[in-house]
Design a protein around this motif. Sequence first.
Motif: not given
Length: 289
Positions: A10, A49, A8, A178, A271, A274, A27
């Motif tokens: 961020h 992440v 991931g 993200h 979230h 996700l 996550w």
Amino acid sequence: MSALQIVGVHGIRQGSAATTAGLSDSWQTTLDAALSADPGSGISAVVTVPSYQTVFPRTPTRFVRLGGQEAGALSDDAPIDEEEEAFILRALAAYAPSAAEDDSPESGLTLGEGPLTPRIVRRIQAVDRQMGKGVTGRILWLVREAHAYLRNEETAAAVRAAVAGALAATGARFVVAHSLGSVVFYDMLRRGEATEVTTLVTCGSPLGWLAGRKGIHTEDEPLAVPTGVEWTNLHAAKDFVTGCAGLSRFAAGVTDIEVNNGAFPFCHDVHRYLDKPALASVMAKARTA
């Protein structure tokens, strides 16, 4: 069947205490809950992440005040120079291209003291009139940190190195990026720094900004990832960071999927992206490929 390895990437405002372990656990909890909703899929995943907070400068964006008349006001900040002002103005204009700035002498005087130039304050007011009061103050977080990434090559290289290290350590071929993380990872792909990745999911991506692509893309060409990378973009209808739209109008080969993340200001939360079945479906496809 072994677990799907995911890296991931961020976005901003994670805080200096957000370690790789903390972000990964956070996550992971959300992904596990989403996958457990469909136990018949048999999918399991491990997400890593990497935190880049230690290498990203403590930009004044971290001191943005929210709400009321102070939305968008900054404190403890160095002055904004002409180059950054131009970047901010172009980025904000992308959110409300038809909004007219208020050029009256009194305009720009209601947000309090701070380093924001009168032109930026007028643009904030214009965009807020079109998108809703207070929205622009939150967008400004991302605009300024995106500028810090794009302008400072030493910082950008350190951020990319943190992500590359996680890819090498885990062997992951699947990336979920993200917010500003989608800018970081798109930059990596364009530089040929993530050749092992075959699946990319962007969430709440600001890549649609014309200004946000400065330095990582030729602006008069469509966005594109290397051949062999399957790109899915999740966007929420009320996500102010994306301009409330997907990327297909700017990008070649991307599959846009609209999801419902609720209302402002939670619609951009990682979230909320996700936990969507759409992401689980992409994971299932990658697992069986």
